[in-house]
Scaffold this active site. Structure first.
Site, PDB file in Angstrom:
ATOM      1  N   GLU A   1      10.761  -3.764  13.066  1.00  0.00           N
ATOM      2  CA  GLU A   1      11.906  -3.336  12.248  1.00  0.00           C
ATOM      3  C   GLU A   1      13.154  -3.220  13.107  1.00  0.00           C
ATOM      4  O   GLU A   1      14.235  -3.714  12.735  1.00  0.00           O
ATOM      5  CB  GLU A   1      11.630  -1.968  11.594  1.00  0.00           C
ATOM      6  CG  GLU A   1      10.451  -1.947  10.632  1.00  0.00           C
ATOM      7  CD  GLU A   1       9.102  -1.658  11.270  1.00  0.00           C
ATOM      8  OE1 GLU A   1       8.975  -1.856  12.505  1.00  0.00           O
ATOM      9  OE2 GLU A   1       8.182  -1.252  10.546  1.00  0.00           O
TER      10      GLU A   1
ATOM     11  N   ASP B   1       0.794  -1.235   0.000  1.00  0.00           N
ATOM     12  CA  ASP B   1       0.000   0.000   0.000  1.00  0.00           C
ATOM     13  C   ASP B   1       0.828   1.288   0.000  1.00  0.00           C
ATOM     14  O   ASP B   1       0.266   2.372  -0.109  1.00  0.00           O
ATOM     15  CB  ASP B   1      -0.960   0.006   1.197  1.00  0.00           C
ATOM     16  CG  ASP B   1      -0.246  -0.173   2.518  1.00  0.00           C
ATOM     17  OD1 ASP B   1       0.927  -0.624   2.517  1.00  0.00           O
ATOM     18  OD2 ASP B   1      -0.844   0.134   3.561  1.00  0.00           O
TER      19      ASP B   1
HETATM   20  N1  UDP Z   1      -0.745  -7.695   5.469  1.00  0.00           N
HETATM   21  C1  UDP Z   1      -0.934  -9.059   5.427  1.00  0.00           C
HETATM   22  N2  UDP Z   1      -1.897  -9.629   6.222  1.00  0.00           N
HETATM   23  C2  UDP Z   1      -2.693  -8.889   7.055  1.00  0.00           C
HETATM   24  C3  UDP Z   1      -2.491  -7.500   7.092  1.00  0.00           C
HETATM   25  C4  UDP Z   1      -1.509  -6.934   6.294  1.00  0.00           C
HETATM   26  O1  UDP Z   1      -0.250  -9.755   4.675  1.00  0.00           O
HETATM   27  O2  UDP Z   1      -3.552  -9.460   7.738  1.00  0.00           O
HETATM   28  C5  UDP Z   1       0.278  -7.080   4.600  1.00  0.00           C
HETATM   29  C6  UDP Z   1      -0.209  -5.862   3.837  1.00  0.00           C
HETATM   30  O3  UDP Z   1      -0.753  -6.234   2.604  1.00  0.00           O
HETATM   31  C7  UDP Z   1       1.054  -5.021   3.706  1.00  0.00           C
HETATM   32  C8  UDP Z   1       1.840  -5.390   4.962  1.00  0.00           C
HETATM   33  O4  UDP Z   1       1.328  -6.628   5.417  1.00  0.00           O
HETATM   34  O5  UDP Z   1       1.787  -5.342   2.555  1.00  0.00           O
HETATM   35  C9  UDP Z   1       1.695  -4.350   6.060  1.00  0.00           C
HETATM   36  O6  UDP Z   1       0.316  -4.206   6.381  1.00  0.00           O
HETATM   37  P1  UDP Z   1      -0.384  -2.751   6.447  1.00  0.00           P
HETATM   38  O7  UDP Z   1      -0.014  -1.989   5.257  1.00  0.00           O
HETATM   39  O8  UDP Z   1      -1.817  -2.964   6.734  1.00  0.00           O
HETATM   40  O9  UDP Z   1       0.325  -2.171   7.722  1.00  0.00           O
HETATM   41  P2  UDP Z   1       0.683  -0.671   8.112  1.00  0.00           P
HETATM   42  O10 UDP Z   1       0.451   0.200   6.945  1.00  0.00           O
HETATM   43  O11 UDP Z   1      -0.201  -0.374   9.240  1.00  0.00           O
HETATM   44  O12 UDP Z   1       2.111  -0.738   8.481  1.00  0.00           O
HETATM   45 MN    MN Z   2       0.706  -0.084   4.996  1.00  0.00          MN
END
Ligand code: UDP
Ligand code: MN
Length: 345
Positions: free
Chosen positions: A291, A204
């Protein structure tokens, strides 16, 4: 006198014709008859339907030729585009690891990201679905990208799944999926031979092409600013401009973390990673420490390689896509209907 002579000539000619041997006459008549017959057959066979059919066949050929010409032009265009990002055996490979999961915006996110990655030279995209199987949506999307990719899946157990009302940072996301990709790298690449860099590219975020040029020559671990994260416009390493080394961070959220940095803000040299086979993400790590925890096993502050003009430029943004409102879709579903029947969104 003159006229009587010519009249007698005519008379003689006609007598000669009449005097023709009978065999010659028969041959002449037969030849005439044959000509008439051939003419008749020719006229009779001039069937208008036949011409129509011939015209239609020709038109079809013309259409097919035009179509294959267009097809060839399209292939040339694709080849040409791939020419811009040709595989250079001397250039380290960027292994971009993307966890992804099914939700209404998944295809939009992956399309956007894939179209960025198509413009990056020597890139290998490792997509790991948070699922118990490879879905048709991700499979077809990957095939259509023409990218070098590896498609994997690893499901997050239900107890580790993020619940709708839970704050973001309570449960880590993409942990097992990134680990699956790390295991793939270790199983398929050689620490002595293969040159590259590993980057965790969530589905995203928004990425500038400059980011990939920056990270490609990472020797151990490189870092750079990330926009729109940690409650700030930009979260970034502080660099001592005299020494060119990272000396701290501007992070406000949990600044006590040894490496208070987002997943999008660092890359690891492939050989450096492969030589540390135990390094991986952990589910049991405190929210937001993922991280930092990983990086403590890979580097120290003074060894970090600051990129993006001594961390003065933003080439990646931690954008998050708003979940779409689908209240009308829910109403349709209650009636046993749906707007995306037979169409993949
Ligand atoms: N993701 C996943 N399973 C989940 C939630 C998120 O594989 O149940 C993936 C999501 O597609 C993204 C990454 O893990 O590539 C980080 O998730 P997200 O972007 O929701 O997290 P944030 O933006 O809060 O760091
Ligand atoms: Mn994200």
């Amino acid at each position: 006198m003159y006229s009587s002579r010519s009249a007698s000539h005519k008379y003689q000619d006609s007598v000669q014709t009449l005097d023709m041997p009978i065999r010659k006459k028969i041959i002449l008549y037969l030849a005439l008859l044959l000509l008439v017959l051939l003419w008749f057959i020719g006229v009779k066979n001039r069937d208008p339907h036949q011409y129509d059919n011939m015209r239609r066949t020709l038109e079809l050929y013309e259409y097919q030729l035009k179509e294959s010409k267009e097809h060839m032009a399209e292939t040339m265009r694709l080849l040409g585009r791939r020419d811009c990002v040709t595989w250079d055996p001397d250039l380290p490979v960027i292994y971009a690891i993307t966890p992804t999961y099914a939700r209404p915006v998944q295809k939009a996110e992956l399309t956007r990201l894939s179209h960025t990655l198509m413009l990056v030279q020597n890139l290998h995209w490792i997509v790991v679905e948070d699922s118990d199987h490879k879905t048709a949506l991700v499979s077809s999307l990957l095939t259509e990208t023409h990218l070098n990719f590896t498609h994997l899946y690893e499901q997050t157990p239900a107890e580790w799944k993020h619940k709708p009302k839970e704050p973001n940072w309570v449960k880590p996301r993409g942990v097992l999926q990134r680990n699956k990709a790390l295991a793939w790298l270790r199983a398929n690449l050689n620490a002595e031979v293969d040159r590259g860099v590993v980057y965790f590219a969530d589905d995203d975020n928004a990425y500038s092409l400059q980011l990939f040029n920056e990270m490609r020559l990472t020797r151990e671990v490189s870092v750079w600013p990330v926009g729109l994260v940690g409650g700030l416009m930009v979260e970034k390493p502080e660099v001592n401009l005299t020494t060119g080394r990272v000396v701290g961070w501007n992070s406000q959220w949990r600044p006590e973390r040894p490496f208070p940095i987002d997943m999008a803000g660092f890359a690891i040299n492939l050989q450096h990673l492969l030589k540390r086979p135990e390094v991986k993400f952990l589910l049991q790590v405190k929210g937001g420490w993922q991280e930092s925890e990983l990086l403590t096993h890979l580097t120290t502050l003074d060894r970090l390689e600051p990129l993006a003009d001594n961390c003065t430029k933003v080439y990646v943004w931690h954008t998050r896509t708003e979940a779409p409102k689908l209240n009308m879709e829910d109403k349709l579903k209650a009636k046993g209907k749906r707007s995306d029947d037979g169409i993949q969104v």
